[in-house]
Write an enzyme that holds these catalytic residues in place. Structure first.
Site, PDB file in Angstrom:
ATOM      1  CG  ASP A  94      24.634 -13.442 -21.359  1.00  0.00           C
ATOM      2  OD1 ASP A  94      24.611 -14.190 -20.378  1.00  0.00           O
ATOM      3  OD2 ASP A  94      25.486 -13.547 -22.279  1.00  0.00           O
TER       4      ASP A  94
ATOM      5  CE1 TYR B  98      30.999 -13.350 -24.830  1.00  0.00           C
ATOM      6  CE2 TYR B  98      29.061 -12.172 -24.078  1.00  0.00           C
ATOM      7  CZ  TYR B  98      29.683 -13.348 -24.432  1.00  0.00           C
ATOM      8  OH  TYR B  98      28.959 -14.520 -24.402  1.00  0.00           O
TER       9      TYR B  98
ATOM     10  CE  LYS C 290      27.844 -15.756 -20.696  1.00  0.00           C
ATOM     11  NZ  LYS C 290      27.831 -14.589 -21.589  1.00  0.00           N
TER      12      LYS C 290
ATOM     13  CG  HIS D  66      32.665 -17.749 -20.928  1.00  0.00           C
ATOM     14  ND1 HIS D  66      32.814 -16.409 -21.203  1.00  0.00           N
ATOM     15  CD2 HIS D  66      31.909 -18.241 -21.933  1.00  0.00           C
ATOM     16  CE1 HIS D  66      32.166 -16.120 -22.324  1.00  0.00           C
ATOM     17  NE2 HIS D  66      31.608 -17.215 -22.783  1.00  0.00           N
TER      18      HIS D  66
ATOM     19  CG  LEU E  46      17.417 -15.470 -32.650  1.00  0.00           C
ATOM     20  CD1 LEU E  46      17.480 -13.980 -32.989  1.00  0.00           C
ATOM     21  CD2 LEU E  46      15.982 -15.996 -32.821  1.00  0.00           C
TER      22      LEU E  46
ATOM     23  CB  SER F  60      19.452  -7.675 -32.634  1.00  0.00           C
ATOM     24  OG  SER F  60      19.338  -6.776 -33.714  1.00  0.00           O
TER      25      SER F  60
ATOM     26  NE  ARG G 199      17.442  -8.111 -38.414  1.00  0.00           N
ATOM     27  CZ  ARG G 199      18.500  -8.526 -39.121  1.00  0.00           C
ATOM     28  NH1 ARG G 199      19.695  -8.553 -38.556  1.00  0.00           N
ATOM     29  NH2 ARG G 199      18.361  -8.922 -40.359  1.00  0.00           N
TER      30      ARG G 199
HETATM   31  P1  NAD Z   1      21.904 -15.192 -31.813  1.00  0.00           P
HETATM   32  O1  NAD Z   1      21.379 -16.560 -32.075  1.00  0.00           O
HETATM   33  O2  NAD Z   1      21.286 -14.366 -30.768  1.00  0.00           O
HETATM   34  O3  NAD Z   1      21.916 -14.441 -33.210  1.00  0.00           O
HETATM   35  C1  NAD Z   1      22.286 -13.094 -33.298  1.00  0.00           C
HETATM   36  C2  NAD Z   1      22.325 -12.652 -34.748  1.00  0.00           C
HETATM   37  O4  NAD Z   1      21.097 -12.977 -35.381  1.00  0.00           O
HETATM   38  C3  NAD Z   1      22.460 -11.145 -34.875  1.00  0.00           C
HETATM   39  O5  NAD Z   1      23.810 -10.774 -34.902  1.00  0.00           O
HETATM   40  C4  NAD Z   1      21.752 -10.851 -36.175  1.00  0.00           C
HETATM   41  O6  NAD Z   1      22.650 -11.060 -37.247  1.00  0.00           O
HETATM   42  C5  NAD Z   1      20.692 -11.913 -36.236  1.00  0.00           C
HETATM   43  N1  NAD Z   1      19.361 -11.466 -35.757  1.00  0.00           N
HETATM   44  C6  NAD Z   1      19.014 -11.128 -34.498  1.00  0.00           C
HETATM   45  N2  NAD Z   1      17.711 -10.821 -34.442  1.00  0.00           N
HETATM   46  C7  NAD Z   1      17.218 -10.981 -35.683  1.00  0.00           C
HETATM   47  C8  NAD Z   1      15.928 -10.826 -36.244  1.00  0.00           C
HETATM   48  N3  NAD Z   1      14.884 -10.464 -35.514  1.00  0.00           N
HETATM   49  N4  NAD Z   1      15.786 -11.079 -37.579  1.00  0.00           N
HETATM   50  C9  NAD Z   1      16.837 -11.477 -38.330  1.00  0.00           C
HETATM   51  N5  NAD Z   1      18.075 -11.652 -37.851  1.00  0.00           N
HETATM   52  C10 NAD Z   1      18.267 -11.405 -36.530  1.00  0.00           C
HETATM   53  O7  NAD Z   1      23.481 -15.368 -31.597  1.00  0.00           O
HETATM   54  P2  NAD Z   1      24.594 -14.995 -30.533  1.00  0.00           P
HETATM   55  O8  NAD Z   1      24.848 -13.543 -30.475  1.00  0.00           O
HETATM   56  O9  NAD Z   1      25.710 -15.916 -30.823  1.00  0.00           O
HETATM   57  O10 NAD Z   1      23.981 -15.478 -29.132  1.00  0.00           O
HETATM   58  C11 NAD Z   1      23.241 -14.636 -28.281  1.00  0.00           C
HETATM   59  C12 NAD Z   1      23.976 -14.339 -27.014  1.00  0.00           C
HETATM   60  O11 NAD Z   1      24.344 -15.545 -26.348  1.00  0.00           O
HETATM   61  C13 NAD Z   1      25.329 -13.641 -27.210  1.00  0.00           C
HETATM   62  O12 NAD Z   1      25.187 -12.296 -27.545  1.00  0.00           O
HETATM   63  C14 NAD Z   1      25.968 -13.893 -25.875  1.00  0.00           C
HETATM   64  O13 NAD Z   1      25.442 -13.003 -24.918  1.00  0.00           O
HETATM   65  C15 NAD Z   1      25.538 -15.315 -25.602  1.00  0.00           C
HETATM   66  N6  NAD Z   1      26.575 -16.322 -26.004  1.00  0.00           N
HETATM   67  C16 NAD Z   1      27.183 -17.026 -25.017  1.00  0.00           C
HETATM   68  C17 NAD Z   1      28.144 -17.971 -25.343  1.00  0.00           C
HETATM   69  C18 NAD Z   1      28.779 -18.759 -24.237  1.00  0.00           C
HETATM   70  O14 NAD Z   1      29.788 -19.424 -24.483  1.00  0.00           O
HETATM   71  N7  NAD Z   1      28.276 -18.708 -23.036  1.00  0.00           N
HETATM   72  C19 NAD Z   1      28.503 -18.211 -26.666  1.00  0.00           C
HETATM   73  C20 NAD Z   1      27.852 -17.476 -27.668  1.00  0.00           C
HETATM   74  C21 NAD Z   1      26.886 -16.547 -27.318  1.00  0.00           C
END
Ligand code: NAD
Length: 288
Positions: free
Chosen positions: A46, A51, A79, A119, A202, A244, A249
């Protein structure tokens, strides 16, 4: 090769229920991160125009295809950045969408995309998303994208699309994690055949992963809290796209088969909901 379950969308296409998100990953780092994800077994990626890492993401995809991964086994989402500073109305607005799409596809190095999303709804710009959607329908009809969907849409915008568009959105990608479980929106999606995809599944890796009730469940199953949270998404029928850049991870987040949360676990997870978002309220979000 992997046991990732899939969700069947309302247009018949199948999307892996666990994918890999690359928000905030710089372009150059996206290549090793996506490479590590594909090597670990992820088949869904994704990204988004905003980005600014479609090229780095695409380089890892091109590499994987050259290395023998079949195109039909990879699922790629990007997006449209429907910027609030641009005019998305009329034929000119629809042409702009087609140009943005072509630019994203070229950066990704693909000739067909699996899923294209609007988006943000940006309701302060009226119903410009309806006009954008017409271009999305054209992209789908032309076979340039298999499925079309939205992100951060609320029930009001979804209702307008369902009432007025020819193609219903396949999916809505929204903030969703145990603190903010989106119970009402999920029920609306279920009623209308729209799949739910969780962003920040997460909780961006912050307090959520240290939440005592979740730590207890993780200890009970001999798993990490991240794995428990991702298991919760899967058992809820939600598609999750954790991010990640750390290879261990990346692997950990995919290794969520082989255990099941029971009713007591699910009740304890439901009890941590605060109803508070981490990200912006989509009904107010209008950044550039
Ligand atoms: P996420 O909830 O996936 O958290 C990611 C963070 O959690 C990492 O940077 C790391 O610090 C930590 N992490 C990941 N795996 C871990 C593990 N196993 N143990 C401990 N810590 C861990 O947050 P995100 O990146 O905001 O969301 C995921 C994806 O969603 C984004 O990369 C993007 O592709 C999408 N997204 C979309 C929108 C939208 O408006 N459509 C907005 C935000 C994110």
């Amino acid at each position: 090769m992997s046991s990732i379950p899939t969700v069947t969308l309302n247009d018949g296409a199948q999307i892996p229920q666990l994918g890999f998100g690359v928000w905030q990953v710089p372009d150059a780092e996206a290549t090793p991160a996506v490479r590590a994800a594909i090597e670990a077994g992820y088949r869904s990626i994704d990204t988004a125009a905003i980005y600014e890492n479609e090229a780095g993401t695409g380089a890892a995809i091109t590499e994987a295809l050259a290395g023998g991964v079949a195109r039909e086994d990879l699922y790629v989402t990007t997006k449209l950045w429907n910027s609030g500073t641009r005019d998305w109305s009329g034929e000119q607005g629809r042409d702009a969408v087609l140009r943005e799409f072509d630019a994203s596809l070229a950066k990704l190095g693909l000739d067909q995309l699996d899923l294209y999303l609007i988006h943000w709804p940006r309701p302060m710009h009226g119903d410009s998303y309806l006009n954008i959607w017409k271009a999305f329908e054209q992209l789908k009809a032309d076979g340039k994208v298999k499925s079309i969907g939205v992100s951060n849409f609320g029930t009001e915008q979804l209702t307008r699309l369902l009432d007025e568009a020819s193609v219903a959105p396949a999916l809505n990608q929204v903030e969703l994690h145990p603190y903010f479980p989106q119970t009402e929106l999920r029920a609306f999606h279920a009623e209308h055949g729209i799949a739910t995809e969780a962003w920040s599944p997460l909780g961006q890796g912050k307090e959520l992963l240290a939440e005592p009730a979740l730590v207890k469940i993780a200890e009970k199953h001999g798993r990490t809290v991240a794995q428990v949270v991702l298991r919760w998404h899967l058992q809820s029928g939600v598609i999750a796209i954790p991010k990640s850049v750390t290879p261990s991870r990346i692997r950990e987040n995919l290794d969520v088969a082989g255990f099941e949360l029971d009713a007591e676990d699910l009740a304890a997870i439901a009890a941590v909901a605060t109803g508070k978002r981490i990200g912006p309220d989509p009904q107010e979000f209008d950044w550039n």
